[in-house]
Design a protein around this motif. Structure first.
Motif, short mmCIF file in Angstrom:
data_model
loop_
_atom_site.label_atom_id
_atom_site.label_comp_id
_atom_site.label_asym_id
_atom_site.label_seq_id
_atom_site.Cartn_x
_atom_site.Cartn_y
_atom_site.Cartn_z
N LEU A 56 98.83 17.30 74.62
CA LEU A 56 97.36 18.20 74.56
C LEU A 56 97.29 18.74 76.16
CD1 LEU A 56 94.70 19.18 73.71
CD2 LEU A 56 93.83 16.81 73.90
N TYR A 57 97.51 17.65 77.12
CA TYR A 57 97.26 18.06 78.44
C TYR A 57 98.24 19.14 78.72
CZ TYR A 57 97.48 17.52 83.48
OH TYR A 57 97.30 17.95 84.81
N LYS A 58 99.48 18.95 78.27
CA LYS A 58 100.56 20.07 78.77
C LYS A 58 100.14 21.39 78.34
CE LYS A 58 104.51 16.88 79.03
NZ LYS A 58 105.93 16.73 78.11
N ILE A 59 99.97 21.43 77.02
CA ILE A 59 99.36 22.62 76.50
C ILE A 59 98.00 23.29 77.19
CG2 ILE A 59 98.14 23.73 74.64
CD1 ILE A 59 99.67 21.87 72.62
N SER A 60 97.17 22.56 77.59
CA SER A 60 96.07 22.93 78.46
C SER A 60 96.61 23.36 79.54
CB SER A 60 94.91 21.95 78.39
OG SER A 60 95.31 20.90 79.45
N CYS A 61 97.35 22.69 80.45
CA CYS A 61 97.94 23.16 81.77
C CYS A 61 98.83 24.36 81.60
CB CYS A 61 98.73 22.33 82.31
SG CYS A 61 97.94 20.73 82.83
N ILE A 62 99.44 24.71 80.49
CA ILE A 62 100.44 25.90 80.45
C ILE A 62 99.51 27.11 80.17
CG2 ILE A 62 102.18 26.99 79.10
CD1 ILE A 62 103.38 23.92 79.22
N LEU A 63 98.68 26.77 79.10
CA LEU A 63 97.58 27.82 78.67
C LEU A 63 96.64 28.11 79.63
CD1 LEU A 63 97.64 27.57 74.98
CD2 LEU A 63 99.22 28.82 76.21
N ASN A 64 96.25 27.30 80.73
CA ASN A 64 95.41 27.41 81.75
C ASN A 64 93.96 27.62 81.01
OD1 ASN A 64 94.38 27.70 84.36
ND2 ASN A 64 94.19 29.97 84.14
N ALA A 83 89.51 26.48 85.94
CA ALA A 83 90.65 26.90 86.75
C ALA A 83 90.51 28.26 87.47
CB ALA A 83 91.70 26.85 85.80
N PRO A 84 91.07 28.32 88.73
CA PRO A 84 91.00 29.55 89.20
C PRO A 84 91.68 30.97 88.34
CG PRO A 84 92.24 28.07 90.69
CD PRO A 84 91.96 27.32 89.30
N GLN A 85 91.02 31.97 88.36
CA GLN A 85 91.34 33.13 87.82
C GLN A 85 92.73 33.59 88.06
OE1 GLN A 85 89.86 34.37 85.06
NE2 GLN A 85 88.48 32.73 85.32
N GLN A 86 93.10 33.37 89.47
CA GLN A 86 94.62 33.76 89.97
C GLN A 86 95.85 33.11 89.30
OE1 GLN A 86 95.17 36.43 91.71
NE2 GLN A 86 97.23 36.16 91.48
N THR A 87 95.40 31.76 88.68
CA THR A 87 96.29 30.83 88.11
C THR A 87 97.05 31.79 87.01
OG1 THR A 87 94.96 28.77 88.76
CG2 THR A 87 96.80 28.77 87.15
N GLN A 88 96.35 32.22 86.01
CA GLN A 88 97.01 33.01 84.82
C GLN A 88 97.86 33.98 85.38
OE1 GLN A 88 96.72 32.01 81.89
NE2 GLN A 88 98.35 33.58 81.43
N THR A 89 97.70 34.81 86.56
CA THR A 89 98.15 35.77 86.94
C THR A 89 99.71 35.22 87.45
OG1 THR A 89 96.61 37.28 87.16
CG2 THR A 89 98.44 37.76 88.45
N ASP A 90 99.55 34.19 88.19
CA ASP A 90 100.64 33.56 88.74
C ASP A 90 101.67 33.01 87.76
OD1 ASP A 90 98.76 31.71 91.40
OD2 ASP A 90 99.61 33.93 91.46
N LYS A 91 101.23 32.47 86.61
CA LYS A 91 101.96 32.13 85.57
C LYS A 91 102.61 33.23 84.92
CE LYS A 91 99.39 27.74 84.13
NZ LYS A 91 98.62 27.31 83.20
#
Length: 129
Positions: A56-64, A83-91
């Motif tokens: 669950l934690y891994k999924i939440s981190c990957i999907l931000n 989470a910061p909005q920039q994180t998804q763009t970085d991913k």
């Protein structure tokens, strides 16, 4: 009539699926990233299988997204928790970079990323002491 817990697992799985699709991540990519088979992830997304806290934690981190969102469909009430909005763009940029790597390049990238994370974590640990 469906049991209440089953309906909750279905909703949990649907949130994972919709968030994954919105992030333009395939089921296969997410399954690989969290260490599950594509079939196990499919069962989770369909509400047919529960999961561990670690997964669950891994999924939440990957999907931000927050664990609260995946479990309950709620967003953090405090903006500091979001989470910061920039994180998804970085991913998205990282996923795009990894798409066409050779096995050797992928191995090097993985080693580099692991070393960078370890360095960053040790740097943070040193700053807190």
């Amino acid at each position: 009539m469906k049991e209440k817990w089953y309906t909750q697992w279905e909703a949990f799985g649907k949130r994972i699926q919709l968030t994954r699709e919105k992030a333009d991540i395939t089921r296969e990519q997410l399954a690989h990233a969290i260490g599950l088979s594509k079939e196990n992830l499919r069962r989770i997304e369909c509400g047919q299988q529960s999961t561990t806290i670690e997964t669950l934690y891994k999924i939440s981190c990957i999907l931000n997204v927050s664990v609260d969102f995946l479990l309950l469909g709620t967003q953090p009430s405090n903006e500091d928790d979001a989470a910061p909005q920039q994180t998804q763009t970085d991913k998205e940029q990282i996923y795009a970079l990894l798409q066409n790597l050779s096995p050797m390049q992928m191995h090097f990238a993985c080693q580099f990323l692991n070393a960078s994370i370890q360095f960053f974590n040790s740097f943070l640990h040193d700053k807190e002491i």
